[in-house]
Design a protein around this motif. Structure first.
Motif, PDB file in Angstrom:
ATOM      1  N   ASP A 295      29.720  24.480 -19.414  1.00  0.00           N
ATOM      2  CA  ASP A 295      28.324  24.438 -19.026  1.00  0.00           C
ATOM      3  C   ASP A 295      27.709  25.792 -19.315  1.00  0.00           C
ATOM      4  OD1 ASP A 295      28.019  26.133 -16.391  1.00  0.00           O
ATOM      5  OD2 ASP A 295      29.889  24.958 -16.203  1.00  0.00           O
ATOM      6  N   VAL A 296      26.384  25.844 -19.303  1.00  0.00           N
ATOM      7  CA  VAL A 296      25.669  27.078 -19.652  1.00  0.00           C
ATOM      8  C   VAL A 296      24.894  27.610 -18.470  1.00  0.00           C
ATOM      9  CG1 VAL A 296      25.501  26.422 -22.075  1.00  0.00           C
ATOM     10  CG2 VAL A 296      23.690  25.734 -20.492  1.00  0.00           C
ATOM     11  N   SER A 297      25.294  27.213 -17.287  1.00  0.00           N
ATOM     12  CA  SER A 297      24.528  27.612 -16.103  1.00  0.00           C
ATOM     13  C   SER A 297      24.600  29.109 -15.861  1.00  0.00           C
ATOM     14  CB  SER A 297      25.054  26.862 -14.876  1.00  0.00           C
ATOM     15  OG  SER A 297      26.429  27.153 -14.686  1.00  0.00           O
ATOM     16  N   THR A 298      25.677  29.736 -16.309  1.00  0.00           N
ATOM     17  CA  THR A 298      25.840  31.174 -16.040  1.00  0.00           C
ATOM     18  C   THR A 298      25.082  32.053 -17.030  1.00  0.00           C
ATOM     19  OG1 THR A 298      27.868  31.177 -17.353  1.00  0.00           O
ATOM     20  CG2 THR A 298      28.086  30.792 -14.993  1.00  0.00           C
ATOM     21  N   VAL A 299      24.580  31.487 -18.147  1.00  0.00           N
ATOM     22  CA  VAL A 299      23.921  32.313 -19.166  1.00  0.00           C
ATOM     23  C   VAL A 299      22.440  32.019 -19.285  1.00  0.00           C
ATOM     24  CG1 VAL A 299      26.050  32.556 -20.453  1.00  0.00           C
ATOM     25  CG2 VAL A 299      24.553  30.662 -20.973  1.00  0.00           C
ATOM     26  N   ILE A 300      21.939  31.017 -18.581  1.00  0.00           N
ATOM     27  CA  ILE A 300      20.507  30.710 -18.636  1.00  0.00           C
ATOM     28  C   ILE A 300      19.801  31.408 -17.498  1.00  0.00           C
ATOM     29  CG2 ILE A 300      20.937  28.484 -19.734  1.00  0.00           C
ATOM     30  CD1 ILE A 300      20.428  27.158 -17.047  1.00  0.00           C
ATOM     31  N   THR A 301      18.525  31.490 -17.604  1.00  0.00           N
ATOM     32  CA  THR A 301      17.750  32.150 -16.550  1.00  0.00           C
ATOM     33  C   THR A 301      17.678  31.262 -15.324  1.00  0.00           C
ATOM     34  OG1 THR A 301      15.710  31.241 -17.426  1.00  0.00           O
ATOM     35  CG2 THR A 301      16.384  33.384 -18.257  1.00  0.00           C
ATOM     36  N   GLY A 302      17.370  31.884 -14.197  1.00  0.00           N
ATOM     37  CA  GLY A 302      17.338  31.123 -12.954  1.00  0.00           C
ATOM     38  C   GLY A 302      16.109  30.259 -12.790  1.00  0.00           C
TER      39      GLY A 302
ATOM     40  N   GLU B 290      24.508  20.550 -22.732  1.00  0.00           N
ATOM     41  CA  GLU B 290      24.436  20.175 -24.144  1.00  0.00           C
ATOM     42  C   GLU B 290      22.972  20.011 -24.581  1.00  0.00           C
ATOM     43  OE1 GLU B 290      26.759  16.647 -24.350  1.00  0.00           O
ATOM     44  OE2 GLU B 290      28.705  17.705 -24.326  1.00  0.00           O
ATOM     45  N   ARG B 291      22.157  19.483 -23.670  1.00  0.00           N
ATOM     46  CA  ARG B 291      20.727  19.352 -24.010  1.00  0.00           C
ATOM     47  C   ARG B 291      20.080  20.715 -24.197  1.00  0.00           C
ATOM     48  NH1 ARG B 291      15.947  19.765 -21.986  1.00  0.00           N
ATOM     49  NH2 ARG B 291      16.747  20.539 -19.995  1.00  0.00           N
ATOM     50  N   LEU B 292      20.445  21.648 -23.282  1.00  0.00           N
ATOM     51  CA  LEU B 292      19.877  22.983 -23.396  1.00  0.00           C
ATOM     52  C   LEU B 292      20.341  23.689 -24.660  1.00  0.00           C
ATOM     53  CD1 LEU B 292      20.185  24.181 -19.676  1.00  0.00           C
ATOM     54  CD2 LEU B 292      18.106  23.476 -20.886  1.00  0.00           C
ATOM     55  N   VAL B 293      21.617  23.489 -25.033  1.00  0.00           N
ATOM     56  CA  VAL B 293      22.120  24.084 -26.276  1.00  0.00           C
ATOM     57  C   VAL B 293      21.376  23.516 -27.472  1.00  0.00           C
ATOM     58  CG1 VAL B 293      24.141  24.274 -27.757  1.00  0.00           C
ATOM     59  CG2 VAL B 293      24.377  24.643 -25.314  1.00  0.00           C
ATOM     60  N   GLN B 294      21.160  22.205 -27.449  1.00  0.00           N
ATOM     61  CA  GLN B 294      20.424  21.583 -28.571  1.00  0.00           C
ATOM     62  C   GLN B 294      18.992  22.109 -28.632  1.00  0.00           C
ATOM     63  OE1 GLN B 294      21.725  19.544 -30.865  1.00  0.00           O
ATOM     64  NE2 GLN B 294      19.760  19.677 -31.945  1.00  0.00           N
ATOM     65  N   ALA B 295      18.380  22.287 -27.459  1.00  0.00           N
ATOM     66  CA  ALA B 295      17.018  22.832 -27.432  1.00  0.00           C
ATOM     67  C   ALA B 295      16.992  24.257 -27.974  1.00  0.00           C
ATOM     68  CB  ALA B 295      16.467  22.790 -26.007  1.00  0.00           C
ATOM     69  N   ALA B 296      18.024  25.064 -27.588  1.00  0.00           N
ATOM     70  CA  ALA B 296      18.097  26.432 -28.106  1.00  0.00           C
ATOM     71  C   ALA B 296      18.272  26.439 -29.614  1.00  0.00           C
ATOM     72  CB  ALA B 296      19.242  27.170 -27.424  1.00  0.00           C
ATOM     73  N   GLN B 297      19.075  25.487 -30.109  1.00  0.00           N
ATOM     74  CA  GLN B 297      19.268  25.388 -31.564  1.00  0.00           C
ATOM     75  C   GLN B 297      17.947  25.017 -32.255  1.00  0.00           C
ATOM     76  OE1 GLN B 297      22.173  22.502 -32.738  1.00  0.00           O
ATOM     77  NE2 GLN B 297      22.367  23.300 -34.822  1.00  0.00           N
ATOM     78  N   ASP B 298      17.197  24.121 -31.632  1.00  0.00           N
ATOM     79  CA  ASP B 298      15.909  23.745 -32.210  1.00  0.00           C
ATOM     80  C   ASP B 298      14.947  24.929 -32.226  1.00  0.00           C
ATOM     81  OD1 ASP B 298      16.929  21.215 -32.518  1.00  0.00           O
ATOM     82  OD2 ASP B 298      16.024  20.414 -30.660  1.00  0.00           O
ATOM     83  N   ASP B 299      14.958  25.720 -31.124  1.00  0.00           N
ATOM     84  CA  ASP B 299      14.112  26.909 -31.095  1.00  0.00           C
ATOM     85  C   ASP B 299      14.494  27.879 -32.198  1.00  0.00           C
ATOM     86  OD1 ASP B 299      12.801  25.859 -28.949  1.00  0.00           O
ATOM     87  OD2 ASP B 299      13.894  27.038 -27.432  1.00  0.00           O
ATOM     88  N   TYR B 300      15.825  28.031 -32.388  1.00  0.00           N
ATOM     89  CA  TYR B 300      16.302  28.951 -33.435  1.00  0.00           C
ATOM     90  C   TYR B 300      15.837  28.485 -34.811  1.00  0.00           C
ATOM     91  CZ  TYR B 300      19.595  31.072 -36.716  1.00  0.00           C
ATOM     92  OH  TYR B 300      20.165  31.709 -37.783  1.00  0.00           O
TER      93      TYR B 300
ATOM     94  N   ALA C 104      29.872  16.168 -14.977  1.00  0.00           N
ATOM     95  CA  ALA C 104      29.487  15.512 -16.229  1.00  0.00           C
ATOM     96  C   ALA C 104      27.983  15.658 -16.458  1.00  0.00           C
ATOM     97  CB  ALA C 104      29.886  14.040 -16.176  1.00  0.00           C
ATOM     98  N   THR C 105      27.195  15.555 -15.379  1.00  0.00           N
ATOM     99  CA  THR C 105      25.749  15.700 -15.508  1.00  0.00           C
ATOM    100  C   THR C 105      25.383  17.117 -15.953  1.00  0.00           C
ATOM    101  OG1 THR C 105      25.469  14.059 -13.749  1.00  0.00           O
ATOM    102  CG2 THR C 105      23.556  15.416 -14.311  1.00  0.00           C
ATOM    103  N   ILE C 106      26.090  18.114 -15.352  1.00  0.00           N
ATOM    104  CA  ILE C 106      25.843  19.514 -15.739  1.00  0.00           C
ATOM    105  C   ILE C 106      26.190  19.723 -17.199  1.00  0.00           C
ATOM    106  CG2 ILE C 106      26.631  21.880 -15.373  1.00  0.00           C
ATOM    107  CD1 ILE C 106      26.832  21.269 -12.427  1.00  0.00           C
ATOM    108  N   ARG C 107      27.291  19.144 -17.636  1.00  0.00           N
ATOM    109  CA  ARG C 107      27.669  19.310 -19.045  1.00  0.00           C
ATOM    110  C   ARG C 107      26.637  18.643 -19.959  1.00  0.00           C
ATOM    111  NH1 ARG C 107      31.740  20.981 -22.049  1.00  0.00           N
ATOM    112  NH2 ARG C 107      32.044  20.030 -24.105  1.00  0.00           N
ATOM    113  N   ALA C 108      26.155  17.462 -19.576  1.00  0.00           N
ATOM    114  CA  ALA C 108      25.149  16.789 -20.405  1.00  0.00           C
ATOM    115  C   ALA C 108      23.873  17.636 -20.479  1.00  0.00           C
ATOM    116  CB  ALA C 108      24.852  15.411 -19.835  1.00  0.00           C
ATOM    117  N   GLU C 109      23.490  18.191 -19.297  1.00  0.00           N
ATOM    118  CA  GLU C 109      22.305  19.038 -19.286  1.00  0.00           C
ATOM    119  C   GLU C 109      22.527  20.298 -20.122  1.00  0.00           C
ATOM    120  OE1 GLU C 109      18.475  20.447 -18.376  1.00  0.00           O
ATOM    121  OE2 GLU C 109      19.414  18.454 -18.288  1.00  0.00           O
TER     122      GLU C 109
END
Length: 640
Positions: free
Chosen positions: A270-277, A329-339, A322-327
């Motif tokens: 999950d990416v909860s530790t690297v995203i902003t609060g 993955e969504r955030l990673v995909q969004a970051a990739q789209d931003d990039y 599982a929900t956190i992981r899905a979220e």
């Protein structure tokens, strides 16, 4: 040849069982010390007097001690320290301060401040051509001792001198010199760092001036003028350049964010530790996961791991993850789209900029060079300003040196001398005198031939032993051959007086492989086979018997056969061996029938051991005891 030495009446049962102490004669030694007490006392008093004389002649030494506390805590006066303050928890660094205190750098200060180069006590060993300061420094180093009590940060500085006041003054001077040396060392380190920074600052200033001059020269050479930081007549190119820089920064930012989130997703799920609060969705999911985990832990503690509610709680935890992981993955995909969007924007701005450059005047091609020069000048300015701030800090830190050591107890003037130790010296002198006095007393008795009050042997006139009949037991202190020889001669003398005599040998070294008294008692051997007759002496002799037969012998059978022997013979001479040997059942029975005990001694020597043995044989006084002197050895087998 045996001679008799009188006798006394004693108990017959205790005679044979008595044991003689043949070890060191402590009673005799005590008697010697009592008789020679004046020798011991004179030596003891003499050595004590010598100790007192030594105390009077030896110059006293006084030791004073000052105590320093090494503070291990780190002390920060400024945000960025040039010199580390404190020792931390490293005891090796604290131990090294002992060597610093006794070093030449510290002690030389004491020599100079206290004027020891002119003190006769510290330059007494000076030789021609030597520097008095060096001699005084060596003497002070020998007089100074620094120790650290175990498990403490305290250093004890002790200085020994002939004067009590001087020792206290020097101990305090050494402590003060150490603190001064430490403060100067800290300030010197900060000063050296400040000097290095100032030197570097001058170089940076020169580089900054050169960079700024390059920028201005470039503008002059290419006729570049600016208004509000922009090129006149080419604002579009400037704007596109700024947009390109912003787009590049955006690309770098989105790329970095995407790579960090992608790596977090791969490693932790999950990416909860690297995203902003501010991402409320992820915060809510993490909250749900925490509540599910806490609920699971409480149910496991209360209901056990196999309870249905525990299984349901575990499912909720897994679903939350599982929900956190899905979220994630969504955030990673969004970051990739931003990039990707940032890359597209950068490419668009770059294309527009290139088109604008192509359409612009040739002089505008130098814009990139100008910006590069400006960035170079700007970076030089930033570094220069940072060094200016640091130079100011280090300059101030030269005057700020918080101490990490302090004096917790100044040396007091000692009230008594530390050397020489009076009581230990007198005790040692007294013990040495006592030892030598005891040794001298023993040597005196040895020289006089009377160690431990040993009585002199009386000269004996040769005479036949007085044996009036019955059973006689002969023993010696520790020599079985001596007892056998005396018993044999007594038996042969009685036989020479026309008496019927038998010689019974019960010593431990007698032959044990032939029939004897034990076989007669049990009836395993006839009398003619058990009793042997000497070929030369004609003396009838009887041994104890074989070992296995003796072991099966009972006291009743011994008494029976012994009674028959007593009725048959006028005299019965028994060799009992030595008093050191353990008596057996046969010896105990025979001792009860003995009418007399005889102690065999060598060549008429009758000393303290012999007297003790005679008293042991005498017991309570129901039996006669005699002493027989044996003058020379006789081969019993050949004589028999």
């Amino acid at each position: 040849m045996a001679t008799s030495m009188g006798g006394i009446s004693r108990d017959r049962s205790a005679a044979r069982r008595a044991q003689v102490d043949t070890s060191v004669d402590l009673l005799g030694l005590a008697d010697t010390l009592i008789r020679r007490r004046w020798i011991v006392l004179s030596f003891t008093l003499t050595f004590v007097a010598l100790g007192l004389l030594a105390l009077f002649l030896i110059s006293p030494r006084y030791t004073a001690t000052s105590r320093i506390l090494i503070d291990p805590r780190e002390q920060r006066v400024m945000q960025n320290e040039v010199v580390q303050q404190g020792f931390g928890s490293d005891m090796a660094l604290v131990e090294s301060q002992i060597e610093v205190i006794t070093s030449e750098a510290v002690l030389k200060r004491v020599v100079q401040s206290s004027g020891l180069a002119t003190d006769p006590e510290f330059i007494s060993a000076i030789k021609s051509g030597q520097d008095p300061s060096v001699v005084a420094l060596e003497a002070l180093a020998q007089a100074t001792k620094v120790v650290r009590p175990e498990n403490t940060y305290v250093l004890q500085i002790s200085v020994t001198s002939k004067e009590a006041i001087k020792s206290a003054r020097l101990a305090n001077a050494v402590a003060a010199a150490y603190l001064g040396y430490q403060a100067e060392t800290t300030s010197g380190t900060a000063r050296d760092a400040s000097t290095s920074i100032r030197d570097r600052l001058a170089q940076l200033q020169s580089e900054l001036n050169s960079s700024e001059e390059e920028v201005e020269a470039f503008k002059r050479d290419h006729n570049v003028s600016e208004s509000d930081g922009r090129l006149l007549g080419d604002r579009e190119l400037t704007d596109l350049s700024a947009r390109q820089s912003a787009s590049a920064a955006r690309v770098n930012e989105t790329k970095a964010r995407f790579e960090v989130m992608q790596a977090a997703l791969k490693t932790r799920g999950d990416v909860s530790t690297v995203i902003t609060g501010t991402d409320s969705a992820m915060v809510d999911l993490r909250t749900q996961l925490g509540e599910a985990q806490r609920n699971l832990a409480e149910l496991q503690q209360i209901l056990g791991p196999r309870h249905p509610r525990v299984t349901a709680a575990e499912g909720q935890v897994m679903q939350a993850r599982a929900t956190i992981r899905a979220e994630s993955e969504r955030l990673v995909q969004a970051a990739q789209d931003d990039y990707r969007a940032a890359v597209d924007t950068l490419n668009k701005v770059t294309g527009d900029l290139n088109a604008a450059k192509t359409a612009s005047f040739d002089t505008n091609q130098d814009l990139i060079k100008l910006r590069e020069l400006e960035r170079k000048a700007q970076s030089s300015k930033v570094v220069y300003e940072a060094f200016m701030v640091r130079a100011k800090e280090t300059a101030e830190q030269e005057n700020i040196s918080p101490p990490n050591a302090r004096i917790i107890a100044e040396a007091a003037v000692p009230s008594s001398s530390s050397y020489p130790p009076k009581l230990p010296l007198l005790i040692a002198a007294g013990l040495l005198g006592l030892f030598i006095g005891v040794f001298a007393a023993i040597l005196r008795d040895l020289a006089a031939g009377a160690l431990a009050a040993r009585p002199q042997a009386q000269p004996l006139e040769p005479a036949k032993a007085d044996i009036t009949g019955g059973l006689v037991t002969v023993v010696s202190i520790h020599d079985p051959a001596l007892a056998r020889q005396a018993a044999f001669e007594l038996a042969r003398d009685a036989m020479a007086a026309d008496q019927k005599v038998i010689f019974i040998d019960l010593a431990s070294d007698a032959p044990s492989d032939i029939a004897g008294l034990a076989e007669l008692a049990i009836g395993e051997s006839p009398v003619a086979k058990a009793i042997r007759i000497g070929r030369k002496s004609g003396l009838q002799m009887l041994n104890a018997g074989r070992k296995d037969t003796v072991a099966r012998l009972s006291p009743g059978k011994v008494e029976a056969v012994l009674g028959a022997i007593i009725q048959e013979y006028d005299h019965i001479v028994v060799n009992g061996g030595t008093l050191e040997a353990s008596p057996g059942p046969m010896a105990d029975v025979i001792a009860g029938y003995s009418s007399r005990s005889v102690l065999a001694v060598r060549d008429g020597v009758f000393g303290l051991r012999e007297r003790q043995a005679l008293n042991a044989l005498a017991g309570d006084g129901d039996m006669d005891v005699s002493v027989v002197s044996v003058e020379k050895d006789v081969a019993i087998d050949q004589a028999a």
